[in-house]
Design an enzyme around this catalytic site. Structure first.
Site, PDB file in Angstrom:
ATOM      1  N   ASP A 385     -66.079  88.750  33.423  1.00 48.56           N
ATOM      2  CA  ASP A 385     -67.428  88.482  33.450  1.00 48.56           C
ATOM      3  C   ASP A 385     -68.348  89.651  33.137  1.00 48.56           C
ATOM      4  O   ASP A 385     -67.786  90.986  33.033  1.00 48.56           O
ATOM      5  CB  ASP A 385     -67.947  88.216  34.855  1.00 48.56           C
ATOM      6  CG  ASP A 385     -69.276  87.848  35.071  1.00 48.56           C
ATOM      7  OD1 ASP A 385     -70.048  87.377  34.351  1.00 48.56           O
ATOM      8  OD2 ASP A 385     -69.915  88.569  36.108  1.00 48.56           O
ATOM      9  N   LYS A 386     -69.492  89.554  32.538  1.00 47.05           N
ATOM     10  CA  LYS A 386     -70.344  90.418  32.066  1.00 47.05           C
ATOM     11  C   LYS A 386     -71.172  91.000  33.141  1.00 47.05           C
ATOM     12  O   LYS A 386     -71.019  92.345  33.569  1.00 47.05           O
ATOM     13  CB  LYS A 386     -71.054  90.101  30.905  1.00 47.05           C
ATOM     14  CG  LYS A 386     -72.038  91.249  30.297  1.00 47.05           C
ATOM     15  CD  LYS A 386     -72.883  90.772  29.287  1.00 47.05           C
ATOM     16  CE  LYS A 386     -74.156  90.088  29.570  1.00 47.05           C
ATOM     17  NZ  LYS A 386     -75.083  90.564  30.250  1.00 47.05           N
ATOM     18  N   THR A 387     -72.166  90.357  33.467  1.00 43.79           N
ATOM     19  CA  THR A 387     -73.344  90.834  34.357  1.00 43.79           C
ATOM     20  C   THR A 387     -72.692  91.138  35.819  1.00 43.79           C
ATOM     21  O   THR A 387     -72.095  90.193  36.676  1.00 43.79           O
ATOM     22  CB  THR A 387     -74.290  89.752  34.700  1.00 43.79           C
ATOM     23  OG1 THR A 387     -75.008  89.381  33.247  1.00 43.79           O
ATOM     24  CG2 THR A 387     -75.566  90.358  35.288  1.00 43.79           C
ATOM     25  N   THR A 530     -69.704  84.976  29.607  1.00 41.79           N
ATOM     26  CA  THR A 530     -71.094  85.207  30.308  1.00 41.79           C
ATOM     27  C   THR A 530     -71.816  84.278  30.163  1.00 41.79           C
ATOM     28  O   THR A 530     -71.783  83.508  28.911  1.00 41.79           O
ATOM     29  CB  THR A 530     -71.753  86.699  29.643  1.00 41.79           C
ATOM     30  OG1 THR A 530     -72.955  86.652  30.382  1.00 41.79           O
ATOM     31  CG2 THR A 530     -72.042  86.487  28.065  1.00 41.79           C
ATOM     32  N   GLY A 531     -72.827  83.918  30.869  1.00 41.57           N
ATOM     33  CA  GLY A 531     -73.861  83.007  30.912  1.00 41.57           C
ATOM     34  C   GLY A 531     -74.989  83.444  29.986  1.00 41.57           C
ATOM     35  O   GLY A 531     -75.877  82.810  29.658  1.00 41.57           O
ATOM     36  N   LYS A 558     -66.247  78.263  32.031  1.00 37.36           N
ATOM     37  CA  LYS A 558     -65.382  79.479  32.434  1.00 37.36           C
ATOM     38  C   LYS A 558     -64.120  78.926  32.708  1.00 37.36           C
ATOM     39  O   LYS A 558     -63.031  79.622  32.591  1.00 37.36           O
ATOM     40  CB  LYS A 558     -66.010  80.449  33.461  1.00 37.36           C
ATOM     41  CG  LYS A 558     -67.437  81.303  32.632  1.00 37.36           C
ATOM     42  CD  LYS A 558     -67.927  82.155  33.739  1.00 37.36           C
ATOM     43  CE  LYS A 558     -68.963  83.179  33.189  1.00 37.36           C
ATOM     44  NZ  LYS A 558     -69.449  84.223  34.104  1.00 37.36           N
ATOM     45  N   ASP A 577     -68.061  88.555  39.547  1.00 34.35           N
ATOM     46  CA  ASP A 577     -68.688  88.641  40.708  1.00 34.35           C
ATOM     47  C   ASP A 577     -69.712  87.766  41.433  1.00 34.35           C
ATOM     48  O   ASP A 577     -70.175  87.776  42.230  1.00 34.35           O
ATOM     49  CB  ASP A 577     -69.321  90.112  40.634  1.00 34.35           C
ATOM     50  CG  ASP A 577     -70.535  90.122  39.807  1.00 34.35           C
ATOM     51  OD1 ASP A 577     -70.582  89.268  38.544  1.00 34.35           O
ATOM     52  OD2 ASP A 577     -71.702  90.582  40.349  1.00 34.35           O
ATOM     53  N   ASP A 581     -68.791  82.623  38.672  1.00 31.82           N
ATOM     54  CA  ASP A 581     -67.337  82.769  38.233  1.00 31.82           C
ATOM     55  C   ASP A 581     -66.493  82.432  39.223  1.00 31.82           C
ATOM     56  O   ASP A 581     -65.248  82.395  39.328  1.00 31.82           O
ATOM     57  CB  ASP A 581     -66.999  84.530  38.381  1.00 31.82           C
ATOM     58  CG  ASP A 581     -68.123  85.158  37.612  1.00 31.82           C
ATOM     59  OD1 ASP A 581     -68.117  84.705  36.365  1.00 31.82           O
ATOM     60  OD2 ASP A 581     -68.871  86.223  37.969  1.00 31.82           O
TER      61      ASP A 581
END
Length: 616
Positions: A385-387, A530-531, A558, A577, A581
């Site tokens: 995940d990114k954020t 990522t969203g 995802k 996180d 996710d």
């Protein structure tokens, strides 16, 4: 920041008033369902998820006390101690029966295995224990049957109880993902009926109701803003770190947090039909399925039970067929069953479990499902995940461009002093940066808030402007023409001069690049989901050296990416996180939740990186 576009972005998180939301049981978003994830995983090992460590320890202690008289009545005790306890058959029967009842927890798990048509170790143990008990009780009252299996059965129960105490103590997790989903919603909502506001449980909300959501509160269901305006954080649901300006006619989703202002919302989707309800169903569905390696392990456990039972029956028949008495034939069959029960593994595996968990904990990793360690070494694809996972998950000042003689600290001090009088979301970013630099915010005069554009004030006799390009150009300040990096751009100017330009963005964690590089050296495929928007996602991907980037992906997307990779034969680890996710974490071969993330993600993951460091 002060942008008047349809979906207006603001640029930072600020402290939100603490609310007392607790898990609720609204329309299918409750958390009382049994997590299928852990139950399934128990089939693949001898681990059990029913019963706490305290319960197993209590049972173990009781069996220890009851086992001592039985041991003291054996010939072994007589040879070792020169003394043996004389015991009446009835007392021996009572002791064995009580020990069997204390160990009946194994029968409960055998029942679950059989109902699922997936017999495993508990099925084998239960058959051996019951058969041995019945034969031993018969031998107590019918001596001609010969020696029973009382000591063996009691010892087997004693060993397994201790083993499961170790395992329960090592793997206790204190909750599940489904109950954590409910905590995304408030306990009550402010429903408006005939211009009167009243607090009602969110389980009483219906489609078409109108509710008011105040600063710091969570939106109880999906809907459309009918009045008011506020910045809303959807980070837990979409992964988008920047709060979004919501005004009349815009859509809002359940679980989002209103950061400033107040919203009146007409509900369009409630309960299980809301965004949070859909996420719950995704997690439930993902937890109810297993990767191929886990299914193979489950089948192997079932084969062991079938084979042991079949061999025991065949052995008994063979002995009877060659002329052995029926009592001896039964003895042989039961002996095979008892021997087939892995006594040593009953302690050895939990002992290894406890040691592994302890060492991992010291390294900053909480292991919730130890069976995943075997899979982790075979992982060939890691999805990040990114954020909040690769990035900090909150906005900060990533770059400062000076257009004159001012130093960075001077520019930050001016900007923070101006924003100290602002209630806007961007204010916290500058104030936090000033505090980090140990700068003292100055008093100013003639403060003015330019709605949707920025702020201005007089400081040390000079008029300063902080905000969008539109604000500075409107007051006659000519901006330098240069290409800036990705992020939210905030300009600082005074009188007729452009002083500084600030770039606000979600900062990449310092360890992220090292973690990605280390995985690539191991020939592991790395991708990011990522969203967030495509442009931002690609920029982060380039910075980290990740070529495969999936942007604008919702929770179901995802999970679908994970499923697609698994269908292609990939063994997938998911690292995330956020709430968005959770389904992917539960559906991946191994789910690694980042500590400090949402409770839903942590409970859905198989392991938790407590420090939030992806390099771990």
């Amino acid at each position: 920041m002060h942008n008047q576009k349809e979906e207006k972005d603001c640029c930072d998180e600020m402290e939100i008033p603490k609310t007392k939301e607790v898990a609720s049981s609204c329309h299918g978003v409750g958390g009382d369902g049994q997590s299928g994830h852990s139950e399934h995983s128990s089939h693949g090992s001898h681990g059990m998820n029913h019963g706490s460590a305290k319960s197993f320890l209590t049972r173990f202690g009781m069996v220890t006390i009851l086992l001592l008289p039985l041991i003291l009545g054996t010939k072994l005790a007589d040879r070792a101690l020169g003394y043996s306890l004389s015991m009446s058959p009835f007392l021996e029967f009572v002791l064995l029966t009580v020990i069997l009842l204390i160990g009946s927890v194994f029968f409960l798990h055998a029942t679950h295995e059989l109902k699922a048509r997936k017999p495993g170790m508990m099925t084998l143990v239960s058959i051996a224990v019951v058969a041995g008990y019945l034969y031993s009780v018969s031998a107590i009252f019918l001596p001609e049957l010969g020696m029973g299996f009382g000591i063996e059965i009691a010892t087997l129960i004693w060993v397994l109880l201790f083993g499961h105490y170790l395992e329960a103590k090592a793997t206790a997790t204190g909750g599940d993902a489904l109950s954590a989903v409910a905590e995304l919603l408030p306990q009550v909502a402010h429903r408006i009926t005939a211009n009167m506001e009243s607090d009602v449980p969110i389980s009483d909300l219906n489609k078409g109701d109108t509710v008011r959501v105040k600063p710091g509160e969570k939106i109880p269901a999906d809907g459309e803003v009918s009045d008011g305006g506020a910045h809303v954080s959807e980070a837990l649901l979409t992964g988008e770190a920047k709060p979004i300006r919501k005004e009349r006619g815009m859509q809002v989703v359940a679980g989002s947090i209103v950061l400033d202002g107040s919203l009146t919302v007409r509900l369009t989707r409630v309960g299980e039909h809301s965004t949070v309800g859909e996420i719950k169903k995704l997690v439930q569905r993902a937890q109810g399925t297993k990767p191929n390696s886990q299914r193979i392990a489950d089948r192997a456990a079932g084969f062991l039970a079938y084979i042991a039972l079949a061999v025991a029956i065949v052995a008994g028949f063979v002995w009877y067929a060659i002329g052995a008495p029926i009592a001896l034939s039964f003895t042989v069959a039961i002996t095979v069953l008892v021997i087939a029960c892995p006594h040593a593994l009953g302690v050895a595996i939990p002992a290894v479990t406890a040691l592994t968990t302890k060492r991992a904990s010291r390294a900053g990793m909480l292991i919730k499902d130890l069976s995943k360690l075997e899979i982790l070494k075979s992982v060939d694809t890691v999805l990040f995940d990114k954020t909040g996972t690769l990035t900090e998950g909150s906005f900060g000042i990533t770059e400062i461009y000076q257009n004159g003689d001012h130093k960075d600290d001077e520019a930050i001090l001016i900007a923070a002093s101006l924003e100290a009088h602002s209630s806007h979301m961007i204010a916290a970013t500058f104030i936090d940066e000033a505090r980090k630099r140990a700068l003292t915010i100055k008093e100013l005069g003639e403060f003015e808030n330019h709605e949707g554009e920025g702020v201005s004030a007089t400081l040390d006799g000079v008029r300063y402007y902080l905000g969008t390009a539109t604000l500075l150009e409107r007051v006659g300040i000519e901006l330098s023409q240069r290409k800036y990096g990705l992020g939210t751009i905030v300009y600082l100017g005074s009188e007729k001069k452009h002083i500084s330009t600030f770039i606000l963005a979600d900062k990449i964690k310092g360890e992220s690049k090292l973690a990605v590089s280390a995985l690539m050296k191991l020939k592991v495929r790395v991708a990011m989901m990522t969203g967030d928007n495509e442009e931002t996602a690609r920029a982060v991907g380039r910075e980290l050296g990740i070529e495969q980037v999936f942007a604008g992906v919702m929770p179901e997307g995802k999970l679908e990416i994970v499923r697609t990779l698994q269908k292609d034969g990939k063994i997938v680890a998911m690292v995330g996180d956020g709430v968005n996710d959770a389904a992917a974490l539960a559906g991946a071969n191994v789910g690694l939740a980042v500590g400090g993330g949402t409770a839903v993600a942590i409970e859905a993951g198989d392991m938790v990186l407590m420090s939030g460091n992806p390099l771990l």
